[in-house]
Structures are given as C-alpha cells and as structure tokens.
Design an enzyme around this catalytic site. Structure first.
Site, PDB file in Angstrom:
ATOM      1  N   GLU A 173     -11.220  -0.692  -3.581  1.00 20.30           N
ATOM      2  CA  GLU A 173     -10.495  -0.068  -2.472  1.00 20.30           C
ATOM      3  C   GLU A 173      -9.279   0.671  -3.001  1.00 20.30           C
ATOM      4  OE1 GLU A 173      -9.354  -3.364   0.038  1.00 20.30           O
ATOM      5  OE2 GLU A 173      -7.619  -3.857  -1.203  1.00 20.30           O
ATOM      6  N   ASP A 186       0.838  -1.214   0.000  1.00 21.95           N
ATOM      7  CA  ASP A 186       0.000   0.000   0.000  1.00 21.95           C
ATOM      8  C   ASP A 186       0.867   1.256   0.000  1.00 21.95           C
ATOM      9  OD1 ASP A 186      -2.018  -1.945   0.472  1.00 21.95           O
ATOM     10  OD2 ASP A 186      -1.737  -1.725   2.630  1.00 21.95           O
TER      11      ASP A 186
END
Length: 319
Positions: A197, A17
């Site tokens: 997401e 991420d």
C-alpha cells in the site's frame, strides 16, 4: 547514508500517511491522516520546518452517513491542469469492522489558486478494476501520460491489498484495465497482514521509482521499492523490477518503529531529495495499531548510489 540537516523530528506529531508537495508558488503544502479520521486538513509554509507551526485549514469533513462517512485515510494533494485535487480513502459508517474497512477512493477538486481557500467540489468515487477495498491513490505524469497508482484487494487473490497502475483520462477517472505492479510475496510483506500500500513516485536519472509500504501498521511496517526505465512501457508489468528486501524499516537503535507510507519532496535550496514518512518512537502498542495516534510525520534527506538507486539509510532518531 543520510546526512543531518536543520530538520527537527518529529516534524508534526500525530499525523500519519504524510504528504508534502512543493508548489511553483514557493510554498510547501502538507496533508495527512488526522487521528480522528474524520476530516481533511491542509497547511502550507515557505519552509519545511514552518509546516510544524502552520495553521491547518479544514477543507472537507466526512459525511454523517453513506460511503464517505468513516475512516478518512491518507489524503494526497496534487495540482493538475490548473486545479487542485485531493485523493483520499473513505468507508461507510457502520458498527461492523467489515463495513468500516470497506474503503473506496474519492476525489475533491478546487480551482482556486490557493487550496486553503475557494470551494472544494466532490468529484465522487474514482472507479477502479473492482468494487472492493481500495485506498492510497497517487498520480504522476510521464511523457504526456498521466497515471494513477493505488492499493486494492483483488477478490481472487489472497491477501489485503496489491499495487495497481492505470492510465488516467481525467483527474478523477482511469481508462483501460489496471496492471498489477506488485503483490505481497516476501515474508516482510506478510507480517500480520498481506499488504502492499501507500505508493509514492519519484524520478531520478533514467528510472522511475515507486516506494510502497508493507505488513501490519505496527513495528513490522516497512517500505519496499519498485523501479522501471523511463523509456519502458510503464503499463507492462514486466517493465518493473522489485527489491527482494525492504529499503526502509524499523531501527531500534534510533528508537524508530514502523516507518512507512512516505512521500517525497526537496529541500528549500532544491539541492537535496527528502523522504517524508511516519513512524512511532515506541514498539509496544495497546490495542489496534490503527487507533494509536502516535504515528508522527518525519522528514530527512536521502541520497543516491553510484548506480542511480535511492539510499534511504535508517529512520533518524528524534532530535
């Protein structure tokens, strides 16, 4: 097509991420999920490659109990109104899977000029449309309005998470009702889990683009794309178009699996747009993919087509 640049990939190992932000002070700032999911780190360097060797500063650790005590995921660093903010997701510390994955969005603030120094203050939970699983908040300003984009589960919609947008009144709160931008509707968004997401925002020409990630966090993980005219009402769902196919995905020929949860930055000379993302260099995973630590941070140049759309190409092979 992507072009080779002087970037070694993976840039930083075992950092999923990834978020890279180039500030006006000339530094690149980097943060990401750490494999232990127990803290937030920030590092900085004058060059992208310099981030690989930069010493990370631990700016916050999870609580022992309570809603910020487990699974600290996907921090992002933003500079807003002369202060630094970190947006991150955290869950309660319990022995049940349901508890550990009941994430909410939280915010930290630091008024120091250097976010590796100074005091980080907890601004608390960023309340959204529902009291439900929520994560991956990002923010951007356009035409004098600051927006939040994030992933959340609507209890009335089947699936794990959709993407929403709302106007912000402070860096830690929204005003007005959230607008759903996308939900998992195509097969490539529903592999393993029904997931949209990890939004990331970039402006180019007359359009604002939002990339996002879909499906399970193994080799099926991939990126989708939304776009809207800069002159449109961004809080109207009808302003947004959606690609029916993924725009960045596994490339077995290059040995890259599950690319996603990206951010954007620029090359040191400011001439090239760069996509920052994580991927694994193997397909087979033992156990839950979330606890396999080898999602590595990668960076590569991307280009724009003649009609102004991003062309991410393929995730580059390790080099």
């Amino acid at each position: 097509m992507t072009t080779k640049m002087n970037i070694r990939n993976p840039l930083i190992v075992q950092r999923a991420d990834p978020w890279i932000y180039r500030h006006t002070d000339g530094y690149y700032y980097f943060t990401a999920s750490v494999p232990e999911y127990d803290r937030i780190e920030i590092r900085r360097a004058r060059t992208l490659m310099g981030l690989a060797e930069a010493e990370p500063a631990i700016v916050w650790r999870k609580h022992e109990t309570g809603p910020m005590s487990a699974n600290i995921w996907a921090p992002e660093l933003h500079f807003i109104n002369d202060a630094w903010y970190v947006y991150y997701a955290a869950a309660k510390s319990t022995e049940t899977v349901e508890g550990c994955f009941d994430h909410r969005i939280f915010v930290l603030e630091n008024k120091s000029s250097n976010p590796l120094e100074g005091c980080w203050t907890e601004k608390g939970q960023l309340r959204t449309g529902w009291e439900s699983f929520s994560l991956d908040a990002t923010t951007f300003a356009h035409q004098g309005i600051r927006y939040l984009v994030w992933a959340q589960r609507d209890p009335d919609i089947k699936g794990n998470s959709n993407l929403y947008m709302a106007e912000m009144d402070t860096p830690w709160s929204i005003t007005g009702p959230p607008v759903m931008l996308t939900m998992p509707e195509y097969g490539w968004e529903q592999e393993g889990f029904l997931v949209n997401e990890g939004p990331a925002v970039i402006r180019h020409g007359e359009h604002i683009f939002i990339t996002y990630s879909a499906s399970a966090t193994d080799h099926r993980y991939c990126m989708g794309l939304l776009w809207a005219s800069c002159s449109s009402n961004l809080l109207e769902a009808s302003s947004w178009s959606k690609s029916p196919v993924p725009v960045f995905q596994t490339c077995e020929a290059n040995g890259q699996y599950g690319p996603g949860h990206n951010s954007f930055t620029q090359s040191e000379d400011g001439l090239h747009d760069m996509i920052v993302y994580h991927a694994r260099n193997y397909k087979r995973i033992e156990g839950d993919p979330l606890y396999d630590p080898n999602r590595h941070t990668r960076v590569q140049r991307f280009t724009w087509t003649a009609d102004g759309m991003p062309d991410f190409g393929e995730p580059a092979a390790d080099n």
